[in-house]
Design a protein around this motif. Structure first.
Motif, PDB file in Angstrom:
ATOM      1  N   GLY A  44      70.201 -15.118 -40.575  1.00 17.32           N
ATOM      2  CA  GLY A  44      69.358 -13.919 -40.816  1.00 17.32           C
ATOM      3  C   GLY A  44      69.517 -13.784 -42.394  1.00 17.32           C
ATOM      4  O   GLY A  44      68.961 -12.594 -42.815  1.00 17.32           O
ATOM      5  N   GLY A  48      65.001 -18.231 -46.156  1.00 18.49           N
ATOM      6  CA  GLY A  48      63.709 -18.583 -45.254  1.00 18.49           C
ATOM      7  C   GLY A  48      62.949 -19.959 -45.737  1.00 18.49           C
ATOM      8  O   GLY A  48      61.759 -19.768 -45.347  1.00 18.49           O
ATOM      9  N   CYS A  77      56.254 -22.714 -35.026  1.00 18.31           N
ATOM     10  CA  CYS A  77      55.774 -21.601 -35.312  1.00 18.31           C
ATOM     11  C   CYS A  77      54.408 -21.110 -35.028  1.00 18.31           C
ATOM     12  O   CYS A  77      53.586 -19.976 -34.671  1.00 18.31           O
ATOM     13  N   HIS A  84      54.301 -17.768 -40.954  1.00 18.32           N
ATOM     14  CA  HIS A  84      55.001 -18.912 -41.826  1.00 18.32           C
ATOM     15  C   HIS A  84      53.634 -19.303 -42.716  1.00 18.32           C
ATOM     16  O   HIS A  84      52.664 -18.939 -42.520  1.00 18.32           O
ATOM     17  N   ASP A 146      60.285 -16.570 -41.552  1.00 25.15           N
ATOM     18  CA  ASP A 146      61.404 -15.676 -41.062  1.00 25.15           C
ATOM     19  C   ASP A 146      62.321 -16.353 -39.897  1.00 25.15           C
ATOM     20  O   ASP A 146      61.710 -16.372 -38.799  1.00 25.15           O
ATOM     21  N   TYR A 147      63.425 -16.852 -40.221  1.00 21.95           N
ATOM     22  CA  TYR A 147      64.309 -17.474 -39.214  1.00 21.95           C
ATOM     23  C   TYR A 147      64.859 -16.705 -38.084  1.00 21.95           C
ATOM     24  O   TYR A 147      65.024 -17.013 -37.240  1.00 21.95           O
ATOM     25  N   LYS A 148      64.756 -15.427 -38.522  1.00 16.63           N
ATOM     26  CA  LYS A 148      65.348 -14.482 -37.394  1.00 16.63           C
ATOM     27  C   LYS A 148      64.369 -14.406 -36.453  1.00 16.63           C
ATOM     28  O   LYS A 148      64.444 -14.517 -34.906  1.00 16.63           O
ATOM     29  N   ALA A 149      62.932 -14.617 -36.551  1.00 15.03           N
ATOM     30  CA  ALA A 149      61.804 -14.378 -35.804  1.00 15.03           C
ATOM     31  C   ALA A 149      61.986 -15.748 -35.009  1.00 15.03           C
ATOM     32  O   ALA A 149      61.705 -15.919 -33.898  1.00 15.03           O
ATOM     33  N   MET A 258      59.039 -14.990 -49.988  1.00 14.45           N
ATOM     34  CA  MET A 258      59.447 -14.833 -48.873  1.00 14.45           C
ATOM     35  C   MET A 258      58.061 -14.498 -47.994  1.00 14.45           C
ATOM     36  O   MET A 258      57.087 -13.936 -48.630  1.00 14.45           O
ATOM     37  N   ILE A 259      58.211 -14.271 -46.512  1.00 12.84           N
ATOM     38  CA  ILE A 259      57.267 -14.450 -45.767  1.00 12.84           C
ATOM     39  C   ILE A 259      56.532 -12.780 -45.822  1.00 12.84           C
ATOM     40  O   ILE A 259      55.465 -12.688 -45.326  1.00 12.84           O
ATOM     41  N   ASP A 260      57.453 -11.964 -46.499  1.00 12.58           N
ATOM     42  CA  ASP A 260      57.197 -10.357 -46.246  1.00 12.58           C
ATOM     43  C   ASP A 260      56.405 -10.108 -47.683  1.00 12.58           C
ATOM     44  O   ASP A 260      55.900  -8.986 -47.996  1.00 12.58           O
TER      45      ASP A 260
END
Length: 407
Positions: A44, A48, A77, A84, A146-149, A258-260
């Motif tokens: 987390g 990423g 994904c 992603h 996002d590796y948490k996802a 980052m993905i965000d």
């Protein structure tokens, strides 16, 4: 009695659980995690990045699993609707003395079977107008996620199969015999016919708890990041990396989309004074004493003292950190940088001071211990999970009734 128990609810432990569920759908599986939620540490808190495998020695397990894992994680994904982007990476030679090392890196990438391209100065400017560089390598299949996802999706597959997630459960003792493994925890005692240790920052201690001599020590390194203010995010179009120093075991400070939509810059790698020391003020006396009493740590320090001092200076000096960024993007200023979340890397170290560069999976009586899973562990997680499950000895599988009946 579980058929398989996995210690560690990060992306590697969950990938092992998912691989077991898929291969042995009738097996009873437990993933044991000491935190109240999954993927709270290395998974987390990483960058990423979906890595390509360009950096790793041809023929190494890291190179093979990174290349295969890159394709697998992107396909996963897409199948599960996880955001992603395959945005590509440029590895930039900022100075003439880096050109020779960049050429070696390019040849290594080609030997690893990667689709990569050389960029001249003009082509680099077209892709990254704000980057200063002489030449670059373009790696189109690098990406972000996002590796948490991803970890949550792995966990969902485990739950939907034959697996259980035991959260807020800390393993305090392990008794391993020829017949089973008994796990004593803060929430009771469980038994399993086979154990897989994916405890990350504590993997060496868990192995020792099970009576497994590893010959390794986990030394934690904190990766310190900053974030670009929103007004400066346009300066970064791809992932932007420097040419790595071949004599230093880290990749150097780089720019990560980052993905965000944010852009993180780092990491600056320094010794963490606590295994989960995400702040500079985090200190654990027992953890620190263990590091300082390990002869391999001091041999590592002496071997890399010049680069290590530079990392320490960047850790305490924002100006020094900024100068390292301006080598690639000169127009950045101090006001463009704000603090971002840090991570801690679990690095296995040998007594001679050498870092374990590849994955280290050690066998016990009825167990496997993943005692080094460095980057690109998240990228390669699906393939790592399968590789670990494939290493479970056939005699151990034969002694598990649900497995024996299904074969």
């Amino acid at each position: 009695m579980y058929d398989f128990a996995i210690i560690g609810g990060g992306i590697v432990g969950l990938s092992v659980g998912m691989a077991l569920v898929k291969r042995f759908p009738r097996a009873k599986i437990a993933v044991i995690e000491k935190e109240k939620d999954l993927a709270q540490h290395q998974t987390g808190r990483n960058s990423g990045v979906i890595h390509s495998g360009i950096y790793y020695p041809p023929g190494s397990l890291k190179a093979k699993l990174a290349r295969e894992g890159n394709a697998a994680i992107v396909a996963f994904c897409e199948e599960h609707g996880i955001p992603h982007e395959v945005c590509g990476k440029v590895i930039v030679a900022a100075d003439p003395e880096e050109l020779q090392q960049m050429e070696r890196l390019y040849r290594r990438g080609r030997e690893n079977g990667l689709e990569i391209f050389r960029l001249g100065q003009g082509e680099l400017k077209e892709r990254e107008p704000h980057v200063r560089g002489m030449e670059a390598i373009y790696v189109p299949k690098s990406g972000i996620v996002d590796y948490k996802a991803v970890a949550r999706a792995f966990a969902r597959i485990i739950r939907e199969g034959s697996g259980h997630l035991l959260l807020d459960t800390r393993v305090e003792n392990i008794v391993e015999t020829k017949e089973q493994v008994t796990l004593e925890t803060n929430r009771g005692t469980w038994s399993s016919r086979f154990l897989i240790n994916c405890a990350g920052l504590y993997s060496d201690r868990v192995a020792e708890m099970a009576g497994q001599a590893t010959g390794l020590k986990i030394v934690p390194f904190r990766g310190e990041y900053v974030e670009l203010v929103p007004e400066k995010r346009h300066l970064v179009q791809h992932l932007i990396y420097p040419v790595p120093n071949p004599d230093f075991p880290f990749l150097g400070v780089h720019f990560t989309r980052m993905i965000d939509g944010s852009v993180h810059v780092g990491p600056n790698a320094v010794l963490s004074l606590k295994r989960e020391g995400y702040k500079k003020t985090d200190v654990d006396i027992a953890d620190l004493a263990e590091i300082l009493s390990y002869k391999g740590f001091w041999k590592l320090v002496l071997a890399h003292i010049d680069e290590g001092l530079k990392e320490m200076i960047r850790s305490v000096s924002k100006k020094a950190f900024l100068r390292s960024l301006q080598r690639l993007i000169p127009e950045l200023t101090e006001k463009d940088l704000v603090p971002a979340q840090a991570g801690v890397r679990a690095q296995a170290l040998r007594p001679d001071g050498s870092m374990v560069d590849d994955f280290a999976i050690l066998p016990g009586k009825r167990s496997l211990h993943v005692c080094n899973a460095p980057s690109p562990a998240a990228t390669a997680s699906m393939k790592i999970g399968e590789a670990i499950v494939n290493q479970i000895p056939e005699p151990a599988l034969d002694q598990i009734p649900t497995i024996r009946q299904s074969i």
